[in-house]
Design a protein around this motif. Structure first.
Motif, PDB file in Angstrom:
ATOM      1  N   GLN A   1       0.823  -1.200   0.000  1.00 36.62           N
ATOM      2  CA  GLN A   1       0.000   0.000   0.000  1.00 36.62           C
ATOM      3  C   GLN A   1       0.862   1.257   0.000  1.00 36.62           C
ATOM      4  O   GLN A   1       0.521   2.249  -0.653  1.00 36.62           O
ATOM      5  CB  GLN A   1      -0.914   0.003   1.222  1.00 36.62           C
ATOM      6  CG  GLN A   1      -1.846   1.205   1.290  1.00 36.62           C
ATOM      7  CD  GLN A   1      -2.786   1.135   2.481  1.00 36.62           C
ATOM      8  OE1 GLN A   1      -2.930   0.087   3.103  1.00 36.62           O
ATOM      9  NE2 GLN A   1      -3.419   2.255   2.806  1.00 36.62           N
TER      10      GLN A   1
ATOM     11  N   PHE B   1      -3.688   1.999  -3.887  1.00 38.90           N
ATOM     12  CA  PHE B   1      -4.749   1.020  -4.128  1.00 38.90           C
ATOM     13  C   PHE B   1      -4.706   0.490  -5.551  1.00 38.90           C
ATOM     14  O   PHE B   1      -5.724   0.042  -6.086  1.00 38.90           O
ATOM     15  CB  PHE B   1      -6.111   1.658  -3.836  1.00 38.90           C
ATOM     16  CG  PHE B   1      -6.231   2.175  -2.431  1.00 38.90           C
ATOM     17  CD1 PHE B   1      -6.426   1.306  -1.373  1.00 38.90           C
ATOM     18  CD2 PHE B   1      -6.120   3.532  -2.161  1.00 38.90           C
ATOM     19  CE1 PHE B   1      -6.522   1.786  -0.076  1.00 38.90           C
ATOM     20  CE2 PHE B   1      -6.218   4.020  -0.876  1.00 38.90           C
ATOM     21  CZ  PHE B   1      -6.426   3.140   0.171  1.00 38.90           C
ATOM     22  N   TYR B   2      -3.536   0.556  -6.165  1.00 39.63           N
ATOM     23  CA  TYR B   2      -3.355   0.006  -7.512  1.00 39.63           C
ATOM     24  C   TYR B   2      -3.673  -1.484  -7.494  1.00 39.63           C
ATOM     25  O   TYR B   2      -3.237  -2.198  -6.597  1.00 39.63           O
ATOM     26  CB  TYR B   2      -1.915   0.223  -7.970  1.00 39.63           C
ATOM     27  CG  TYR B   2      -1.733   0.346  -9.457  1.00 39.63           C
ATOM     28  CD1 TYR B   2      -1.752   1.593 -10.075  1.00 39.63           C
ATOM     29  CD2 TYR B   2      -1.540  -0.762 -10.254  1.00 39.63           C
ATOM     30  CE1 TYR B   2      -1.566   1.723 -11.437  1.00 39.63           C
ATOM     31  CE2 TYR B   2      -1.358  -0.654 -11.622  1.00 39.63           C
ATOM     32  CZ  TYR B   2      -1.381   0.593 -12.206  1.00 39.63           C
ATOM     33  OH  TYR B   2      -1.198   0.722 -13.572  1.00 39.63           O
ATOM     34  N   PRO B   3      -4.458  -1.992  -8.457  1.00 38.47           N
ATOM     35  CA  PRO B   3      -4.838  -3.415  -8.438  1.00 38.47           C
ATOM     36  C   PRO B   3      -3.615  -4.321  -8.353  1.00 38.47           C
ATOM     37  O   PRO B   3      -2.617  -4.117  -9.050  1.00 38.47           O
ATOM     38  CB  PRO B   3      -5.586  -3.600  -9.760  1.00 38.47           C
ATOM     39  CG  PRO B   3      -6.099  -2.233 -10.099  1.00 38.47           C
ATOM     40  CD  PRO B   3      -5.079  -1.269  -9.578  1.00 38.47           C
ATOM     41  N   GLU B   4      -3.689  -5.308  -7.500  1.00 35.28           N
ATOM     42  CA  GLU B   4      -2.542  -6.175  -7.261  1.00 35.28           C
ATOM     43  C   GLU B   4      -2.104  -6.905  -8.514  1.00 35.28           C
ATOM     44  O   GLU B   4      -0.907  -7.105  -8.749  1.00 35.28           O
ATOM     45  CB  GLU B   4      -2.887  -7.169  -6.149  1.00 35.28           C
ATOM     46  CG  GLU B   4      -1.726  -8.045  -5.734  1.00 35.28           C
ATOM     47  CD  GLU B   4      -2.063  -8.949  -4.568  1.00 35.28           C
ATOM     48  OE1 GLU B   4      -1.195  -9.747  -4.162  1.00 35.28           O
ATOM     49  OE2 GLU B   4      -3.202  -8.838  -4.058  1.00 35.28           O
TER      50      GLU B   4
ATOM     51  N   GLU C   1      -2.127  -5.899 -11.470  1.00 40.92           N
ATOM     52  CA  GLU C   1      -1.530  -5.002 -12.455  1.00 40.92           C
ATOM     53  C   GLU C   1      -0.299  -4.275 -11.928  1.00 40.92           C
ATOM     54  O   GLU C   1       0.227  -3.390 -12.604  1.00 40.92           O
ATOM     55  CB  GLU C   1      -2.565  -3.956 -12.900  1.00 40.92           C
ATOM     56  CG  GLU C   1      -3.847  -4.531 -13.464  1.00 40.92           C
ATOM     57  CD  GLU C   1      -3.619  -5.289 -14.759  1.00 40.92           C
ATOM     58  OE1 GLU C   1      -2.662  -4.936 -15.485  1.00 40.92           O
ATOM     59  OE2 GLU C   1      -4.382  -6.226 -15.051  1.00 40.92           O
ATOM     60  N   ARG C   2       0.178  -4.633 -10.749  1.00 40.43           N
ATOM     61  CA  ARG C   2       1.303  -3.910 -10.173  1.00 40.43           C
ATOM     62  C   ARG C   2       2.611  -4.164 -10.909  1.00 40.43           C
ATOM     63  O   ARG C   2       3.581  -3.424 -10.715  1.00 40.43           O
ATOM     64  CB  ARG C   2       1.453  -4.276  -8.698  1.00 40.43           C
ATOM     65  CG  ARG C   2       0.357  -3.668  -7.839  1.00 40.43           C
ATOM     66  CD  ARG C   2       0.425  -4.123  -6.402  1.00 40.43           C
ATOM     67  NE  ARG C   2      -0.674  -3.549  -5.619  1.00 40.43           N
ATOM     68  CZ  ARG C   2      -0.980  -3.880  -4.373  1.00 40.43           C
ATOM     69  NH1 ARG C   2      -0.246  -4.807  -3.746  1.00 40.43           N
ATOM     70  NH2 ARG C   2      -1.990  -3.319  -3.748  1.00 40.43           N
TER      71      ARG C   2
ATOM     72  N   VAL D   1      -6.511   1.725 -15.416  1.00 38.52           N
ATOM     73  CA  VAL D   1      -6.478   1.896 -13.965  1.00 38.52           C
ATOM     74  C   VAL D   1      -6.646   3.382 -13.684  1.00 38.52           C
ATOM     75  O   VAL D   1      -5.774   4.185 -14.020  1.00 38.52           O
ATOM     76  CB  VAL D   1      -5.163   1.368 -13.360  1.00 38.52           C
ATOM     77  CG1 VAL D   1      -5.157   1.583 -11.859  1.00 38.52           C
ATOM     78  CG2 VAL D   1      -4.977  -0.107 -13.687  1.00 38.52           C
TER      79      VAL D   1
ATOM     80  N   LEU E   1      -6.940   5.412  -8.045  1.00 41.61           N
ATOM     81  CA  LEU E   1      -6.431   4.215  -7.382  1.00 41.61           C
ATOM     82  C   LEU E   1      -4.916   4.263  -7.195  1.00 41.61           C
ATOM     83  O   LEU E   1      -4.361   3.417  -6.502  1.00 41.61           O
ATOM     84  CB  LEU E   1      -6.807   2.959  -8.177  1.00 41.61           C
ATOM     85  CG  LEU E   1      -8.304   2.704  -8.370  1.00 41.61           C
ATOM     86  CD1 LEU E   1      -8.526   1.468  -9.241  1.00 41.61           C
ATOM     87  CD2 LEU E   1      -8.985   2.525  -7.024  1.00 41.61           C
TER      88      LEU E   1
END
Length: 506
Positions: free
Chosen positions: A99, A104-107, A109-110, A289, A293
């Motif tokens: 975090q 809150f970037y989608p996991e 797509e990290r 995204v 986020l």
């Protein structure tokens, strides 16, 4: 022969050994010559030692000696559960590290964020090493190509028309307008007293419009031919490549010297085509995204780097404008600088985020992060302008006069002689502004953007990790991150300053 040892002028015994010279090097020499060489220094040394004892020692004890290193929730960091004095709660940092880095970037797509960081490091490190070649190509990739690739990586989405359809449309609009104007003059020539003159002008304009039609026809034919066999984006991409390549060829001297720019232009567009194909930008690209986020270190770096890069050209333009002899340009630059320097950054961010949309048309929207970036760039540019103006004022007038005597234009004199010396003089001021901007990115939290500190404060709301030491641990961790970046910028600026001023050292 006379025995010289019997002379009263010859010493009979061995000279006693002299005392050893006072040591002035090493730790002992430092203590003797710097720390305890006067009553004032003795007092300052004692006060400094007490300050270190009551600040550094407790910090080390809290962060390492009494710290908790393993655990799954807050119970591991509670004193009554651990059975001893609890220091830093490092399991909390381990749990919240994603975090703090991504928000809150989608996991799933990290990997895109990690790839962006990797590309930035790969392009930035060679540019910072003076001895490595191809600095021009490296700078172009970092400042031009990388932001585009990073945008599509981080935000996602594809491209529609690749922005060239507007070029063909603009040419078509010019073509229609020119022909319409020519026909109007021809019709007017039939009933006007100066009919022959209007007829000649109308015929000339009509010929120009026809020439534009013939100029546009190959581009339109190329676009339609490629679109009929592939995705529409590739037709627009081909038109872009042709137009830009021809412009570069013409601007670089045409047949005389312009051919040297053809190969770099073609290679550049081939590279862009490869990126489009690999990222599937012609088929919708990566999943989108939303910037709401984004968070953590990602937002801190995006805001600070974008602010630093975009504020420099703004500052240079305003500094030159404030020294201009044209009253309108000078007054505009002065008004701009004084206005933005008189407004707090928090007000700029608030206005850009919440007030600016009220002045825009109803169907026109700007992303919240982009609005914050624009506000920061405009705000920081005013401060950079004054820093650069100080460097320009330090350059003797004879530099410009000598360049004028050699026949150099104002642009060449400024870009090749005056401005490089001015920037060298104000490196400390510029770097100080960069460091201040990097730390001021925490203000974006007031406009609902979660930077590193914003993500940290958001993590405090998790009841799973609510302990007395959680907040101290989090702020200590983020403080170390800020210190690493700021200290690295400071050290590199000193290196650049020493390297650029090497010729002036005795």
């Amino acid at each position: 022969m006379t025995d010289i040892t019997a002379s009263p002028y010859v010493r009979q015994d061995i000279v006693a050994e002299r005392p050893a010279p006072v040591k002035t090097t090493g730790f002992v020499g430092l203590m003797r010559s710097r720390l305890f060489n006067s009553p004032t220094n003795i007092l300052l040394t004692i006060l400094g030692a007490l300050l270190l004892w009551y600040t550094v020692i407790p910090s080390i004890t809290f962060l390492f000696v009494d710290a908790v290193w393993t655990g799954k929730d807050r119970t591991a960091c509670l004193p009554e559960k651990a059975g001893f004095v609890v220091g830093a709660c490092w399991p909390y940092i381990q749990a919240k590290l994603p975090q703090l880095m991504y928000g809150f970037y989608p996991e799933a797509e990290r990997w895109r964020v990690n790839l962006t960081f990797l590309l930035a490091a790969v392009l930035l490190v060679p540019m910072l090493i003076p001895r490595l070649p191809a600095k021009g190509l490296n700078s172009g990739l970092f400042f031009v190509a990388f932001p585009v690739v990073a945008f599509f990586l981080l935000r996602g989405g594809g491209i529609t028309g690749f922005g060239v359809s507007w070029t063909a449309g603009l040419l078509q609009l010019v073509d229609d307008s020119v022909i319409s104007a020519g026909q109007a003059l021809l019709n007017l020539s039939k009933s006007s007293a100066i009919g022959p003159l209007l007829w000649i002008i109308g015929q000339f304009i009509t010929v120009v419009g026809t020439a534009i039609q013939w100029l546009i026809f190959p581009l339109t034919w190329l676009r339609d031919m490629i679109q009929s066999s592939s995705q529409p984006v590739w037709g627009d991409f081909a038109v872009t490549a042709v137009i830009v390549t021809l412009l570069v060829f013409w601007l670089r001297g045409g047949l005389r010297t312009g051919w040297r720019a053809l190969v770099p232009s073609i290679v550049t567009f081939i590279g862009i085509a490869i990126v489009i194909k690999l990222m599937a930008l012609d088929k919708g690209g990566l999943p989108i995204v939303d910037t709401r986020l984004w968070g953590g270190l990602l937002v801190t770096l995006v805001v600070s780097v974008a602010g630093i890069v975009t504020s420099m050209p703004i500052g240079i333009a305003l500094a030159l404008g404030r020294r201009s002899t044209i009253p309108l340009i000078r007054l505009f630059s002065i008004a701009y600088i004084e206005f933005w320097r008189g407004v707090p950054l928090i007000t700029v961010l608030f206005f850009a985020t919440y007030m600016l949309p009220l002045f825009l048309p109803g169907n026109f929207t700007v992303d919240g992060l982009v609005r914050a970036l624009i506000g920061i760039a405009l705000f920081t540019g005013a401060y950079q302008a004054e820093n650069i103006r100080g460097g320009l004022a330090a350059i003797p007038r004879g530099q410009g006069e000598a360049a004028s005597a050699l026949g150099l234009s104002w642009w060449k004199t400024t870009s090749l002689i005056v401005l490089p010396q001015a920037l060298r003089h104000v490196i400390p001021n510029l770097v100080n502004s960069f460091i201040s901007l990097f730390k001021d990115t925490s203000l974006v939290s007031i406009v609902a953007l979660f930077d590193l500190l914003g993500s940290l404060r958001a993590s405090f709301a998790d009841p799973v990790w609510t302990t007395p030491s959680t907040a101290f641990t989090g702020f200590a961790f983020t403080g170390v991150i800020y210190f690493i970046f700021c200290f690295g910028i400071s050290r590199y600026s000193l290196f650049v300053e020493r390297r650029l001023n090497a010729h002036s050292r005795n």
